[in-house]
Motif scaffolding. Structure first.
Motif, PDB file in Angstrom:
ATOM      1  N   LEU A  81       0.825  -1.196   0.000  1.00  0.00           N
ATOM      2  CA  LEU A  81       0.000   0.000   0.000  1.00  0.00           C
ATOM      3  C   LEU A  81       0.862   1.249   0.000  1.00  0.00           C
ATOM      4  O   LEU A  81       2.029   1.213   0.387  1.00  0.00           O
ATOM      5  CB  LEU A  81      -0.994   0.012   1.161  1.00  0.00           C
ATOM      6  CG  LEU A  81      -0.543  -0.360   2.545  1.00  0.00           C
ATOM      7  CD1 LEU A  81      -0.503   0.852   3.431  1.00  0.00           C
ATOM      8  CD2 LEU A  81      -1.552  -1.332   3.087  1.00  0.00           C
ATOM      9  N   THR A  82       0.263   2.333  -0.444  1.00  0.00           N
ATOM     10  CA  THR A  82       0.942   3.630  -0.496  1.00  0.00           C
ATOM     11  C   THR A  82       0.390   4.504   0.616  1.00  0.00           C
ATOM     12  O   THR A  82      -0.828   4.569   0.814  1.00  0.00           O
ATOM     13  CB  THR A  82       0.709   4.299  -1.865  1.00  0.00           C
ATOM     14  OG1 THR A  82       1.176   3.420  -2.888  1.00  0.00           O
ATOM     15  CG2 THR A  82       1.448   5.618  -1.947  1.00  0.00           C
ATOM     16  N   ILE A  83       1.283   5.168   1.330  1.00  0.00           N
ATOM     17  CA  ILE A  83       0.880   6.039   2.430  1.00  0.00           C
ATOM     18  C   ILE A  83       1.291   7.466   2.076  1.00  0.00           C
ATOM     19  O   ILE A  83       2.439   7.732   1.700  1.00  0.00           O
ATOM     20  CB  ILE A  83       1.541   5.609   3.753  1.00  0.00           C
ATOM     21  CG1 ILE A  83       1.107   4.181   4.090  1.00  0.00           C
ATOM     22  CG2 ILE A  83       1.177   6.571   4.868  1.00  0.00           C
ATOM     23  CD1 ILE A  83       1.804   3.594   5.287  1.00  0.00           C
ATOM     24  N   GLN A  84       0.334   8.387   2.195  1.00  0.00           N
ATOM     25  CA  GLN A  84       0.568   9.803   1.928  1.00  0.00           C
ATOM     26  C   GLN A  84       0.825  10.523   3.246  1.00  0.00           C
ATOM     27  O   GLN A  84       0.486  10.018   4.326  1.00  0.00           O
ATOM     28  CB  GLN A  84      -0.659  10.420   1.239  1.00  0.00           C
ATOM     29  CG  GLN A  84      -1.064   9.737  -0.046  1.00  0.00           C
ATOM     30  CD  GLN A  84      -0.049   9.915  -1.150  1.00  0.00           C
ATOM     31  OE1 GLN A  84       0.700  10.888  -1.174  1.00  0.00           O
ATOM     32  NE2 GLN A  84       0.000   8.957  -2.061  1.00  0.00           N
ATOM     33  N   SER A  85       1.381  11.719   3.175  1.00  0.00           N
ATOM     34  CA  SER A  85       1.704  12.475   4.391  1.00  0.00           C
ATOM     35  C   SER A  85       0.453  12.917   5.127  1.00  0.00           C
ATOM     36  O   SER A  85       0.483  13.132   6.332  1.00  0.00           O
ATOM     37  CB  SER A  85       2.558  13.686   4.042  1.00  0.00           C
ATOM     38  OG  SER A  85       1.843  14.543   3.164  1.00  0.00           O
ATOM     39  N   ASN A  86      -0.672  13.034   4.426  1.00  0.00           N
ATOM     40  CA  ASN A  86      -1.893  13.504   5.089  1.00  0.00           C
ATOM     41  C   ASN A  86      -2.756  12.366   5.630  1.00  0.00           C
ATOM     42  O   ASN A  86      -3.844  12.604   6.137  1.00  0.00           O
ATOM     43  CB  ASN A  86      -2.705  14.386   4.128  1.00  0.00           C
ATOM     44  CG  ASN A  86      -3.081  13.651   2.853  1.00  0.00           C
ATOM     45  OD1 ASN A  86      -2.621  12.535   2.623  1.00  0.00           O
ATOM     46  ND2 ASN A  86      -3.900  14.281   2.038  1.00  0.00           N
ATOM     47  N   ASP A  87      -2.300  11.115   5.528  1.00  0.00           N
ATOM     48  CA  ASP A  87      -3.050   9.998   6.097  1.00  0.00           C
ATOM     49  C   ASP A  87      -3.025  10.083   7.619  1.00  0.00           C
ATOM     50  O   ASP A  87      -2.009  10.440   8.218  1.00  0.00           O
ATOM     51  CB  ASP A  87      -2.461   8.660   5.649  1.00  0.00           C
ATOM     52  CG  ASP A  87      -2.704   8.376   4.183  1.00  0.00           C
ATOM     53  OD1 ASP A  87      -3.602   9.005   3.603  1.00  0.00           O
ATOM     54  OD2 ASP A  87      -1.992   7.528   3.620  1.00  0.00           O
ATOM     55  N   ILE A  88      -4.141   9.744   8.232  1.00  0.00           N
ATOM     56  CA  ILE A  88      -4.244   9.792   9.697  1.00  0.00           C
ATOM     57  C   ILE A  88      -3.378   8.689  10.299  1.00  0.00           C
ATOM     58  O   ILE A  88      -3.425   7.542   9.860  1.00  0.00           O
ATOM     59  CB  ILE A  88      -5.714   9.633  10.137  1.00  0.00           C
ATOM     60  CG1 ILE A  88      -6.543  10.786   9.591  1.00  0.00           C
ATOM     61  CG2 ILE A  88      -5.818   9.564  11.653  1.00  0.00           C
ATOM     62  CD1 ILE A  88      -8.036  10.618   9.789  1.00  0.00           C
ATOM     63  N   GLN A  89      -2.596   9.062  11.295  1.00  0.00           N
ATOM     64  CA  GLN A  89      -1.699   8.084  11.923  1.00  0.00           C
ATOM     65  C   GLN A  89      -2.076   7.902  13.376  1.00  0.00           C
ATOM     66  O   GLN A  89      -2.541   8.836  13.999  1.00  0.00           O
ATOM     67  CB  GLN A  89      -0.258   8.561  11.803  1.00  0.00           C
ATOM     68  CG  GLN A  89       0.205   8.532  10.380  1.00  0.00           C
ATOM     69  CD  GLN A  89       1.708   8.682  10.300  1.00  0.00           C
ATOM     70  OE1 GLN A  89       2.434   8.242  11.162  1.00  0.00           O
ATOM     71  NE2 GLN A  89       2.149   9.310   9.239  1.00  0.00           N
ATOM     72  N   PRO A  90      -1.864   6.760  13.969  1.00  0.00           N
ATOM     73  CA  PRO A  90      -1.322   5.553  13.368  1.00  0.00           C
ATOM     74  C   PRO A  90      -2.323   4.928  12.393  1.00  0.00           C
ATOM     75  O   PRO A  90      -3.522   4.950  12.619  1.00  0.00           O
ATOM     76  CB  PRO A  90      -1.039   4.630  14.537  1.00  0.00           C
ATOM     77  CG  PRO A  90      -1.960   5.080  15.615  1.00  0.00           C
ATOM     78  CD  PRO A  90      -2.162   6.555  15.382  1.00  0.00           C
ATOM     79  N   ILE A  91      -1.801   4.376  11.324  1.00  0.00           N
ATOM     80  CA  ILE A  91      -2.614   3.773  10.276  1.00  0.00           C
ATOM     81  C   ILE A  91      -3.008   2.372  10.713  1.00  0.00           C
ATOM     82  O   ILE A  91      -2.178   1.610  11.187  1.00  0.00           O
ATOM     83  CB  ILE A  91      -1.813   3.716   8.963  1.00  0.00           C
ATOM     84  CG1 ILE A  91      -1.445   5.124   8.539  1.00  0.00           C
ATOM     85  CG2 ILE A  91      -2.578   3.000   7.884  1.00  0.00           C
ATOM     86  CD1 ILE A  91      -0.391   5.180   7.484  1.00  0.00           C
ATOM     87  N   GLU A  92      -4.270   2.027  10.555  1.00  0.00           N
ATOM     88  CA  GLU A  92      -4.728   0.671  10.849  1.00  0.00           C
ATOM     89  C   GLU A  92      -4.781  -0.105   9.545  1.00  0.00           C
ATOM     90  O   GLU A  92      -5.458   0.307   8.596  1.00  0.00           O
ATOM     91  CB  GLU A  92      -6.098   0.679  11.528  1.00  0.00           C
ATOM     92  CG  GLU A  92      -6.044   1.141  12.960  1.00  0.00           C
ATOM     93  CD  GLU A  92      -7.352   0.929  13.690  1.00  0.00           C
ATOM     94  OE1 GLU A  92      -8.385   0.628  13.052  1.00  0.00           O
ATOM     95  OE2 GLU A  92      -7.345   1.062  14.921  1.00  0.00           O
ATOM     96  N   ILE A  93      -4.049  -1.221   9.499  1.00  0.00           N
ATOM     97  CA  ILE A  93      -3.985  -2.043   8.302  1.00  0.00           C
ATOM     98  C   ILE A  93      -4.533  -3.419   8.645  1.00  0.00           C
ATOM     99  O   ILE A  93      -4.099  -4.041   9.614  1.00  0.00           O
ATOM    100  CB  ILE A  93      -2.529  -2.147   7.797  1.00  0.00           C
ATOM    101  CG1 ILE A  93      -1.972  -0.750   7.523  1.00  0.00           C
ATOM    102  CG2 ILE A  93      -2.456  -3.020   6.554  1.00  0.00           C
ATOM    103  CD1 ILE A  93      -0.487  -0.719   7.290  1.00  0.00           C
ATOM    104  N   PHE A  94      -5.476  -3.883   7.837  1.00  0.00           N
ATOM    105  CA  PHE A  94      -6.105  -5.181   8.073  1.00  0.00           C
ATOM    106  C   PHE A  94      -5.533  -6.206   7.104  1.00  0.00           C
ATOM    107  O   PHE A  94      -5.521  -5.981   5.894  1.00  0.00           O
ATOM    108  CB  PHE A  94      -7.621  -5.077   7.913  1.00  0.00           C
ATOM    109  CG  PHE A  94      -8.266  -4.233   8.974  1.00  0.00           C
ATOM    110  CD1 PHE A  94      -8.695  -4.807  10.155  1.00  0.00           C
ATOM    111  CD2 PHE A  94      -8.425  -2.867   8.797  1.00  0.00           C
ATOM    112  CE1 PHE A  94      -9.272  -4.040  11.150  1.00  0.00           C
ATOM    113  CE2 PHE A  94      -9.002  -2.089   9.784  1.00  0.00           C
ATOM    114  CZ  PHE A  94      -9.419  -2.676  10.963  1.00  0.00           C
ATOM    115  N   LEU A  95      -5.050  -7.336   7.652  1.00  0.00           N
ATOM    116  CA  LEU A  95      -4.520  -8.421   6.830  1.00  0.00           C
ATOM    117  C   LEU A  95      -5.544  -9.549   6.748  1.00  0.00           C
ATOM    118  O   LEU A  95      -6.190  -9.884   7.741  1.00  0.00           O
ATOM    119  CB  LEU A  95      -3.223  -8.971   7.428  1.00  0.00           C
ATOM    120  CG  LEU A  95      -2.000  -8.073   7.379  1.00  0.00           C
ATOM    121  CD1 LEU A  95      -0.804  -8.794   7.987  1.00  0.00           C
ATOM    122  CD2 LEU A  95      -1.680  -7.653   5.966  1.00  0.00           C
TER     123      LEU A  95
END
Length: 164
Positions: A81-95
């Motif tokens: 996946l690609t993460i941009q600077s304006n993405d809300i952090q911490p990012i939740e990623i589902f596997l």
């Protein structure tokens, strides 16, 4: 006054250039909602890697956006996946969990052989048991084996203890 103003502007520019960007995220199992530890997270351009902690959290520091990350863990689908600077952090990623198909494994028994195996063992032949040991109970037969302690506790049948 001009000198102080120029010095101040220069320091602000240096701070802007030194500013450290970071990205953090949490890896979650899509089917159960539990966090996933030990996921290998790779920054694709630089090949920097990290592993998620026991809470499924990872952090990369000193990065420039946008970034592409790869996620890899046994039992889950690989994901990029690609993460941009304006993405809300911490990012939740589902596997997504995936079944791992293994080939067949055959377990074959084999007897240890004297002077050929690196394992210490003692072999008591059937002939020795019938001629020398007679009708003694099994714990007393094992009593002469190195590393085995056997004792009879009472007087009846089945009252023996064997410790290895």
């Amino acid at each position: 006054m001009k000198t102080i103003f120029i010095l101040l502007i220069t320091l602000l520019e240096v701070n802007f250039l030194i500013a450290q960007n970071s990205v953090s995220g949490k890896i979650i199992d899509k089917s159960t909602g539990n966090t996933v530890s030990d996921v290998i997270v790779t920054l694709d351009k630089s090949q920097n890697k990290t592993i998620t902690d026991e809470n499924g959290v990872f952090v990369f520091e000193n990065i420039t956006f946008p970034i592409e990350i790869s996620l890899d863990h046994l039992g889950f689908e690989k994901q990029q996946l690609t993460i941009q600077s304006n993405d809300i952090q911490p990012i939740e990623i589902f596997l997504n969990p995936v079944a791992v198909h293994l080939s067949e494994i055959n377990i074959l028994e084999d007897l240890a052989q004297e002077r050929k195996n690196p394992v210490s063992f003692t072999s008591i032949s059937a002939k020795k048991i019938s001629t020398e040991l007679g009708d003694r109970p099994l714990p007393e037969i094992l009593e002469n084996t190195p590393g085995v302690y056997a004792s009879r506790d009472g007087g009846g049948s089945g009252d023996a203890s064997v410790m290895i």
